[in-house]
Design a protein around this motif. Sequence first.
Motif: not given
Length: 232
Positions: A36-56
Amino acid sequence: MTDWKAAFTATFDAPASEVSARIWAEVYGDEYPAELDTYSFVTRSDLHRIAAEARLEPRGRLADIGCGRGGPGLWVAARTYATLTGVDIAETALASARRRAEAMDVEATDFRVGDFQATGLEDASFEAVMSVDALLFAPDKRRACEEFARILVPGGRLLVTTWDFDGQPVNRPPQVADHRPLLEAAGFDVLSYEETPDWRARQRRTMELSSLHATAISHLDAVVARATTASR
């Protein structure tokens, strides 16, 4: 005072640092989303959490504020089948995000120039808003929280990773020790406000390795504390 638009425009105009990528991969291991060429400390666990909590729902509307090169937002959009609007102060970052959207085959995307206090987005136009490791650069955290609330539909969800600072870091906009009062004043119900596991050891090791290779790295953030916020 630092001109952050100019600074980030120049940063994102340069190629991503291969040295930094190797450091992140060494420290974070499988948790590092290298693709993902991130410019942050984000992790795969963070991304999974965001996707789940967004409830889109499929075709739900997602905004990524301070999106940088777009990787995290595109990852979440791809897994939730959402439409994505990314906002950043640097057009060079947005140009990279557009190319990444094409490479990841995420079609329903729009990337535009804006900032935390003036996203340029319409009122109540998103079911979820995310922001990854960028809010610390907002000059006015209160107004940023109000902007998040303005662009979310009633019941929409806000997902942010950022730092709570117990002191004012050098060469940074004003920081806060706790974002919850600002979120609540903006009209949010704070559902979760958690400290990221192992953040301190990981970031300390990242900085140690970055210092060893300082001549090859153009950017290094000084961090005091980090919290993950999920709000509605």
